[in-house]
Design an enzyme around this catalytic site. Sequence first.
Site, PDB file in Angstrom:
ATOM      1  N   ARG A   1      43.642   2.151 -26.144  1.00 19.80           N
ATOM      2  CA  ARG A   1      44.972   2.568 -26.576  1.00 19.80           C
ATOM      3  C   ARG A   1      46.080   1.600 -26.152  1.00 19.80           C
ATOM      4  NH1 ARG A   1      45.865   7.342 -29.023  1.00 19.80           N
ATOM      5  NH2 ARG A   1      44.181   8.883 -28.946  1.00 19.80           N
TER       6      ARG A   1
ATOM      7  N   ASP B   1      46.830  13.325 -20.650  1.00 21.77           N
ATOM      8  CA  ASP B   1      45.724  13.398 -19.692  1.00 21.77           C
ATOM      9  C   ASP B   1      46.113  14.261 -18.489  1.00 21.77           C
ATOM     10  OD1 ASP B   1      44.532  11.665 -21.401  1.00 21.77           O
ATOM     11  OD2 ASP B   1      45.020   9.882 -20.233  1.00 21.77           O
TER      12      ASP B   1
ATOM     13  N   LYS C   1      46.832   4.008 -31.328  1.00 18.97           N
ATOM     14  CA  LYS C   1      45.684   3.150 -31.665  1.00 18.97           C
ATOM     15  C   LYS C   1      45.277   3.348 -33.119  1.00 18.97           C
ATOM     16  CE  LYS C   1      41.699   5.918 -30.210  1.00 18.97           C
ATOM     17  NZ  LYS C   1      40.388   5.868 -29.586  1.00 18.97           N
TER      18      LYS C   1
ATOM     19  N   ARG D   1      53.659   7.504 -24.357  1.00 14.29           N
ATOM     20  CA  ARG D   1      52.406   6.895 -24.798  1.00 14.29           C
ATOM     21  C   ARG D   1      52.169   7.037 -26.294  1.00 14.29           C
ATOM     22  NH1 ARG D   1      47.209   9.843 -22.386  1.00 14.29           N
ATOM     23  NH2 ARG D   1      46.234   9.225 -24.329  1.00 14.29           N
TER      24      ARG D   1
ATOM     25  N   ASP E   1      32.486  16.316 -29.862  1.00 13.52           N
ATOM     26  CA  ASP E   1      33.447  15.733 -28.931  1.00 13.52           C
ATOM     27  C   ASP E   1      34.270  16.825 -28.252  1.00 13.52           C
ATOM     28  OD1 ASP E   1      35.495  13.873 -27.828  1.00 13.52           O
ATOM     29  OD2 ASP E   1      34.405  12.476 -29.117  1.00 13.52           O
TER      30      ASP E   1
ATOM     31  N   SER F   1      35.855   9.990 -23.615  1.00 12.46           N
ATOM     32  CA  SER F   1      35.026   9.627 -24.776  1.00 12.46           C
ATOM     33  C   SER F   1      34.358   8.277 -24.606  1.00 12.46           C
ATOM     34  CB  SER F   1      35.883   9.602 -26.044  1.00 12.46           C
ATOM     35  OG  SER F   1      36.334  10.891 -26.343  1.00 12.46           O
TER      36      SER F   1
HETATM   37  O1  LIG Z   1      42.908  10.249 -26.623  1.00 11.14           O
HETATM   38  C1  LIG Z   1      42.617   9.552 -25.642  1.00 11.14           C
HETATM   39  O2  LIG Z   1      42.951   8.374 -25.511  1.00 11.14           O
HETATM   40  C2  LIG Z   1      41.795  10.176 -24.525  1.00 11.14           C
HETATM   41  C3  LIG Z   1      42.730  10.984 -23.685  1.00 11.14           C
HETATM   42  O3  LIG Z   1      43.755  10.198 -23.213  1.00 11.14           O
HETATM   43  O4  LIG Z   1      40.780  10.965 -25.045  1.00 11.14           O
HETATM   44  P1  LIG Z   1      39.327  10.380 -25.379  1.00 11.14           P
HETATM   45  O5  LIG Z   1      38.695   9.893 -24.106  1.00 11.14           O
HETATM   46  O6  LIG Z   1      38.602  11.568 -25.950  1.00 11.14           O
HETATM   47  O7  LIG Z   1      39.509   9.288 -26.359  1.00 11.14           O
HETATM   48 MN   LIG Z   2      35.372  12.588 -26.370  1.00  7.31          MN
HETATM   49 MN   LIG Z   3      39.754  13.249 -25.809  1.00  7.92          MN
END
Ligand SMILES: O=C(O)[C@@H](CO)OP(=O)(O)O
Ligand SMILES: [Mn+2]
Ligand SMILES: [Mn+2]
Length: 511
Positions: free
Chosen positions: A264, A160, A197, A191, A18, A68
């Site tokens: 999230r 982000d 999450k 956030r 990742d 991701s």
């Molecule tokens: O952590 C998350 O929510 C995102 C970045 O905001 O990362 P990822 O897409 O790797 O889950």
């Molecule tokens: Mn990822």
């Molecule tokens: Mn990420």
Amino acid sequence: MSTPEAAFAGPGILLVLDGWGQAPAADDNALALAHTPVLDELVTRFPSTLADASGEAVGLLAGTVGNSEIGHMVIGAGRPLPYDSLLAQQAIDNGTLRAHPRLGTVLDKTAAAGRALHLIGLCSDGQIHAHVEHLSDLLAAAAAHQVSRVFIHAITDGRDVADHTSPAYLAQVAEFTDRAGTGRIATVIGRGYAMDKAGSLDLTEQAVALVADGRGTPVDSVDQAVAASERGDEWVPASVLTATGDAAITDSDAVVWFNFRSDRIQQFADRLIEHLTATGRSVDMLSLAQYDTRAAIPALVQRADASGGLADELAAAGLRSVRVAEAEKFEHVTYYINGRDATVRDVEEHVRITGEGKPDYIARPQMNLDRVTAAVVQAAGRADVDLVVANLANIDVVGHTGHLAATVTACEATDAAVGQILGAARDSGRWVLAVGDHGNAEKMTKQAPDGTVRPYGGHTTNPVPLVIVPAREIRSASTLPEKATLADVAPTVLHLLGHKPGSAMTGRPLL
Ligand SMILES: O=C(O)[C@@H](CO)OP(=O)(O)O
Ligand SMILES: [Mn+2]
Ligand SMILES: [Mn+2]
């Protein structure tokens, strides 16, 4: 299609590293700074290429960083999938969002009853969870339907996008409300609270109390709210803008969530719905895109169909797979790679590795990688398992801290884990396909709009390495095409397992 060479065919391991992106060595490239003999040897000794993992190649708007969710969805689907951010943007560009009958009905009802509209979402242009400009379109719709009481519950980012940029985004929100002639920022929260999450309900409850009941620290300005955080934009404490006045949610109000990504925001949405119900408040609620909440929220943009991917093909062929990841990325190797499908097929086993206590990614960049590795090695040793699918989370998860030294350690820990997994693959006669899902750790700084270079923990648009390690020593040197995308992964995996790509797949086997 040719049959795979004997050295490649047979059972295998699909290993997603990742946040493993490719960029030239630089002093903000944690992967290049780290001592990673295994990864270095992988890309030089075995067939490898670079795969596109961002923008149009995976179903995002051109130039948008990968993430991701879309990364694992495309790896599984074997085709680019129009992602929720793209679908939302298209609905805005062609006017169907603001003309959406569901939205119109709710706005008309709210206006007629003199009730308030609450808009809740992440205010940045990171485009992973939300785009602040989508809020602008909703404000225009509210104005067109004469909704005069519009409260914005702003979530600050700093993950982000570069940290400490939230005042600029909140200023942009104020421009949007001026332009629309309706709307005021009522509350602000980071956030870290609103988009937890990990099941830390104590964090979520602060966001719920803020938005539903107006419980938070009174502030005179958004800048005062942001300045009160000791840990950057992600952790801006629950703040109530006194100038806006009472913006608690009352019975018959309307709520529209403007994050397009569910993972999230759904915990907050679930808890807000439960809290409003428990306190006798009935509201009309909509979300920009579909959320995986316990109670369904009508969405303004429908999800793309992601069926017919790797999971369906494995099930049809009766091929057994074991999925392994730690909690942070568990859904990615199950739900997302299976096309946002929560079914656990008969031929699937899911192994979720959890740690003890609250993770501290800077103090423990190794996370629970030793246990993830052990689970992969164990599954690889089983003769009844055709495919092991694993996600090694560290490079991305630690990369998100923006802490260079910790991220270097995460890369080194990942390197050692990959070494062990390659050993297990050799012992069990398995090929290994290793691939990143998007870039992250190869770029740990970003230039802010004011020209300063700041630490950056977010994703990138860089391509990701893709390597195929044969099950046995290869005699003839196989090469992979120079250009690939994440959509080629599932067709390649099926090919290596001795099967054809699924008919819904547009990617191609790389060997
Ligand atoms: O952590 C998350 O929510 C995102 C970045 O905001 O990362 P990822 O897409 O790797 O889950
Ligand atoms: Mn990822
Ligand atoms: Mn990420």
